[in-house]
Design a protein around this motif. Sequence first.
Motif, PDB file in Angstrom:
ATOM      1  N   ALA A   9       0.836  -1.207   0.000  1.00 49.40           N
ATOM      2  CA  ALA A   9       0.000   0.000   0.000  1.00 49.40           C
ATOM      3  C   ALA A   9       0.872   1.258   0.000  1.00 49.40           C
ATOM      4  CB  ALA A   9      -0.936   0.002   1.207  1.00 49.40           C
ATOM      5  N   THR A  10       1.915   1.268   0.795  1.00 45.83           N
ATOM      6  CA  THR A  10       2.811   2.423   0.840  1.00 45.83           C
ATOM      7  C   THR A  10       3.525   2.593  -0.496  1.00 45.83           C
ATOM      8  OG1 THR A  10       3.147   2.119   3.224  1.00 45.83           O
ATOM      9  CG2 THR A  10       4.773   3.461   2.050  1.00 45.83           C
ATOM     10  N   ALA A  11       4.028   1.494  -1.040  1.00 48.49           N
ATOM     11  CA  ALA A  11       4.738   1.566  -2.318  1.00 48.49           C
ATOM     12  C   ALA A  11       3.812   2.019  -3.442  1.00 48.49           C
ATOM     13  CB  ALA A  11       5.349   0.203  -2.651  1.00 48.49           C
ATOM     14  N   GLU A  12       2.596   1.486  -3.482  1.00 45.47           N
ATOM     15  CA  GLU A  12       1.660   1.897  -4.539  1.00 45.47           C
ATOM     16  C   GLU A  12       1.368   3.390  -4.445  1.00 45.47           C
ATOM     17  OE1 GLU A  12      -2.824   1.177  -6.319  1.00 45.47           O
ATOM     18  OE2 GLU A  12      -2.053  -0.244  -4.850  1.00 45.47           O
ATOM     19  N   ARG A  13       1.125   3.864  -3.240  1.00 46.77           N
ATOM     20  CA  ARG A  13       0.838   5.290  -3.058  1.00 46.77           C
ATOM     21  C   ARG A  13       2.005   6.148  -3.532  1.00 46.77           C
ATOM     22  NH1 ARG A  13       2.348   8.434   0.918  1.00 46.77           N
ATOM     23  NH2 ARG A  13       2.739   6.713   2.372  1.00 46.77           N
ATOM     24  N   LEU A  14       3.212   5.780  -3.144  1.00 49.18           N
ATOM     25  CA  LEU A  14       4.386   6.575  -3.518  1.00 49.18           C
ATOM     26  C   LEU A  14       4.685   6.486  -5.012  1.00 49.18           C
ATOM     27  CD1 LEU A  14       6.733   5.839  -0.483  1.00 49.18           C
ATOM     28  CD2 LEU A  14       5.462   7.938  -0.964  1.00 49.18           C
ATOM     29  N   PHE A  15       4.661   5.292  -5.570  1.00 47.22           N
ATOM     30  CA  PHE A  15       4.927   5.144  -7.002  1.00 47.22           C
ATOM     31  C   PHE A  15       3.854   5.849  -7.825  1.00 47.22           C
ATOM     32  CE2 PHE A  15       7.278   0.997  -5.934  1.00 47.22           C
ATOM     33  CZ  PHE A  15       8.521   1.582  -6.040  1.00 47.22           C
ATOM     34  N   ASP A  16       2.612   5.762  -7.380  1.00 44.68           N
ATOM     35  CA  ASP A  16       1.519   6.409  -8.104  1.00 44.68           C
ATOM     36  C   ASP A  16       1.637   7.931  -8.012  1.00 44.68           C
ATOM     37  OD1 ASP A  16      -0.874   6.512  -9.607  1.00 44.68           O
ATOM     38  OD2 ASP A  16      -2.112   6.477  -7.808  1.00 44.68           O
ATOM     39  N   GLN A  17       1.999   8.415  -6.864  1.00 39.69           N
ATOM     40  CA  GLN A  17       2.094   9.860  -6.635  1.00 39.69           C
ATOM     41  C   GLN A  17       3.345  10.469  -7.259  1.00 39.69           C
ATOM     42  OE1 GLN A  17       1.574  10.971  -2.444  1.00 39.69           O
ATOM     43  NE2 GLN A  17       3.418  12.210  -2.621  1.00 39.69           N
ATOM     44  N   ASP A  18       4.494   9.807  -7.099  1.00 45.24           N
ATOM     45  CA  ASP A  18       5.767  10.425  -7.475  1.00 45.24           C
ATOM     46  C   ASP A  18       6.509   9.737  -8.609  1.00 45.24           C
ATOM     47  OD1 ASP A  18       5.369  12.316  -5.463  1.00 45.24           O
ATOM     48  OD2 ASP A  18       6.370  11.066  -3.973  1.00 45.24           O
ATOM     49  N   GLY A  19       6.096   8.551  -8.980  1.00 44.03           N
ATOM     50  CA  GLY A  19       6.770   7.825 -10.043  1.00 44.03           C
ATOM     51  C   GLY A  19       7.799   6.843  -9.517  1.00 44.03           C
ATOM     52  N   PHE A  20       8.322   6.072 -10.434  1.00 41.06           N
ATOM     53  CA  PHE A  20       9.261   5.005 -10.097  1.00 41.06           C
ATOM     54  C   PHE A  20      10.632   5.565  -9.717  1.00 41.06           C
ATOM     55  CE2 PHE A  20      12.398   1.779 -11.522  1.00 41.06           C
ATOM     56  CZ  PHE A  20      12.030   0.746 -10.668  1.00 41.06           C
ATOM     57  N   HIS A  21      11.193   6.400 -10.549  1.00 41.62           N
ATOM     58  CA  HIS A  21      12.554   6.891 -10.304  1.00 41.62           C
ATOM     59  C   HIS A  21      12.625   7.837  -9.106  1.00 41.62           C
ATOM     60  CE1 HIS A  21      14.151   4.846 -13.711  1.00 41.62           C
ATOM     61  NE2 HIS A  21      13.384   5.488 -14.565  1.00 41.62           N
ATOM     62  N   ALA A  22      11.604   8.626  -8.892  1.00 47.27           N
ATOM     63  CA  ALA A  22      11.626   9.599  -7.795  1.00 47.27           C
ATOM     64  C   ALA A  22      11.355   8.966  -6.430  1.00 47.27           C
ATOM     65  CB  ALA A  22      10.601  10.702  -8.051  1.00 47.27           C
ATOM     66  N   THR A  23      10.906   7.729  -6.432  1.00 43.92           N
ATOM     67  CA  THR A  23      10.618   7.049  -5.171  1.00 43.92           C
ATOM     68  C   THR A  23      11.777   6.132  -4.824  1.00 43.92           C
ATOM     69  OG1 THR A  23       8.242   7.096  -5.636  1.00 43.92           O
ATOM     70  CG2 THR A  23       8.986   5.561  -3.949  1.00 43.92           C
ATOM     71  N   GLY A  24      12.574   6.588  -3.892  1.00 45.12           N
ATOM     72  CA  GLY A  24      13.712   5.782  -3.457  1.00 45.12           C
ATOM     73  C   GLY A  24      13.309   4.788  -2.388  1.00 45.12           C
ATOM     74  N   MET A  25      14.103   3.758  -2.254  1.00 43.72           N
ATOM     75  CA  MET A  25      13.818   2.745  -1.236  1.00 43.72           C
ATOM     76  C   MET A  25      13.928   3.334   0.166  1.00 43.72           C
ATOM     77  SD  MET A  25      12.775   0.046  -2.723  1.00 43.72           S
ATOM     78  CE  MET A  25      12.995  -1.383  -1.678  1.00 43.72           C
ATOM     79  N   GLY A  26      14.807   4.320   0.357  1.00 45.46           N
ATOM     80  CA  GLY A  26      14.903   4.959   1.668  1.00 45.46           C
ATOM     81  C   GLY A  26      13.595   5.615   2.071  1.00 45.46           C
ATOM     82  N   ARG A  27      12.967   6.282   1.127  1.00 43.99           N
ATOM     83  CA  ARG A  27      11.675   6.929   1.421  1.00 43.99           C
ATOM     84  C   ARG A  27      10.608   5.885   1.699  1.00 43.99           C
ATOM     85  NH1 ARG A  27       7.999  10.460  -2.435  1.00 43.99           N
ATOM     86  NH2 ARG A  27       6.467  11.117  -0.896  1.00 43.99           N
ATOM     87  N   LEU A  28      10.628   4.812   0.949  1.00 47.55           N
ATOM     88  CA  LEU A  28       9.665   3.729   1.167  1.00 47.55           C
ATOM     89  C   LEU A  28       9.841   3.126   2.561  1.00 47.55           C
ATOM     90  CD1 LEU A  28       7.459   1.881   0.023  1.00 47.55           C
ATOM     91  CD2 LEU A  28       9.286   0.411  -0.821  1.00 47.55           C
ATOM     92  N   VAL A  29      11.085   2.920   2.957  1.00 44.24           N
ATOM     93  CA  VAL A  29      11.379   2.402   4.295  1.00 44.24           C
ATOM     94  C   VAL A  29      10.840   3.366   5.353  1.00 44.24           C
ATOM     95  CG1 VAL A  29      13.282   2.009   5.939  1.00 44.24           C
ATOM     96  CG2 VAL A  29      13.360   0.984   3.643  1.00 44.24           C
TER      97      VAL A  29
END
Length: 175
Positions: A9-29
Amino acid sequence: MDIDTNLLATAERLFDQDGFHATGMGRLVEESGLSSRTVYKHVGSKNALMARVLAARGDRFFAHADFTSTRALFDSVALWARREGARGCLFFRLRAETGGAVPEIEAAVAAYHAQLHARLAALVRQETGAADPTLTDQLLALFEGATTAATYRGPAVIEAAGACAVHLIERGRSS
């Protein structure tokens, strides 16, 4: 919420909102509240995570979409856009952003589009009594175009495309 559900859910929200490249694993963590070790243990890599996110989103979409009739389909897609936001198709956006260079994303996008095309083809057969590849492609173009146009025109454009799709189906019945 279990770890997998929270992470997806967190990853989908971030990838959907900001895109693949702009979403780093650190932010996801950080936003998932999980440790980096836990995240990598559950997903392996960012590419694998994105593929899982797309598979889950596709499952949610197909569970929501109503393929019982052309009108029902476009109405359900308009409702999806109202609930989820009219940001365009995540599959298309991620495919465009990565340029086809991420095999995991390519596979997930191809699987989604194959399922969408198959369901539209079945809908055409159901509503007209015959297979019609051209009509199927016309519905696909209306579906994808409306999803994209909804980003700047709002979900009402999906309903307008649905009216056009219904008209095409009616013409297909009489041919």
